[in-house]
Scaffold this active site. Structure first.
Site, PDB file in Angstrom:
ATOM      1  N   GLY A  97      39.202  33.252  48.607  1.00  0.00           N
ATOM      2  CA  GLY A  97      40.462  33.960  48.361  1.00  0.00           C
ATOM      3  C   GLY A  97      40.722  35.115  49.305  1.00  0.00           C
ATOM      4  CB  VAL A 132      43.464  39.916  48.942  1.00  0.00           C
ATOM      5  CG1 VAL A 132      43.050  39.477  47.564  1.00  0.00           C
ATOM      6  CG2 VAL A 132      42.399  40.800  49.561  1.00  0.00           C
ATOM      7  CB  CYS A 133      44.821  34.453  47.787  1.00  0.00           C
ATOM      8  SG  CYS A 133      45.956  33.344  46.945  1.00  0.00           S
ATOM      9  CD  GLN A 134      45.698  41.661  44.370  1.00  0.00           C
ATOM     10  OE1 GLN A 134      45.773  42.178  45.481  1.00  0.00           O
ATOM     11  NE2 GLN A 134      45.179  42.295  43.341  1.00  0.00           N
TER      12      GLN A 134
END
Length: 153
Positions: free
Chosen positions: A74, A81-83
């Site tokens: 992620g 960041v994959c948020q």
């Protein structure tokens, strides 16, 4: 906006998932600190992060970046960041900075195949989990910072 961010910084400093939380270079819209993951292998170290607030905060989401290299599906090699929480389609102006940090810590603690920026690591995690976890542990040992001592009573 500065008043809200200052209040959110004070609130985030009370949370025990991060340490050394402070404005960077005196800029209240840029925070730095250390995240302290709870789960192996990442809990063997601490990970430096930066949280950058938009001039339009809270109408626009902040951006979290990991500054410590991590072996995680992620987080891309640049620390992006994959948020989903901070994506423009999911952002809600009432979301607090501490919630963004808690979500980031949850991402680190629980790699999720739905929150992926590194497909190669996601595939490795799904198809060769023992290889993934061994490499993540080794990477953490080499790159993560030493965890700070717990705060005193």
């Amino acid at each position: 906006m500065a008043g809200r961010i200052a209040k959110e910084l004070a609130e985030a400093r009370q949370w025990d998932g991060a340490r050394e939380l402070r404005p960077l270079e005196g800029d209240l819209r840029r925070w730095g600190g250390l995240l302290l993951p709870n789960n192996p292998p990442y809990n063997a170290g601490a990970f430096r992060f930066e949280l950058t607030f938009s001039p339009h905060h809270p109408l626009a989401p902040p951006r979290a970046t990991l500054r410590t290299s991590i072996y995680h599906p992620g987080v891309d090699p640049d620390g992006c960041v994959c948020q989903p929480l901070t994506s423009t389609q999911h952002w809600v102006p009432t979301t607090r900075a501490v919630q963004v940090l808690q979500d980031l810590l949850l991402l680190l603690d629980s790699p999720d195949p739905q929150r992926v920026l590194r497909q190669d690591l996601a595939c490795e995690l799904q198809h060769q989990p023992q290889v993934f976890w061994r490499r993540a542990e080794e990477h953490t040992r080499r790159h993560a910072e030493r965890r700070p001592d717990p705060p005193g009573p």
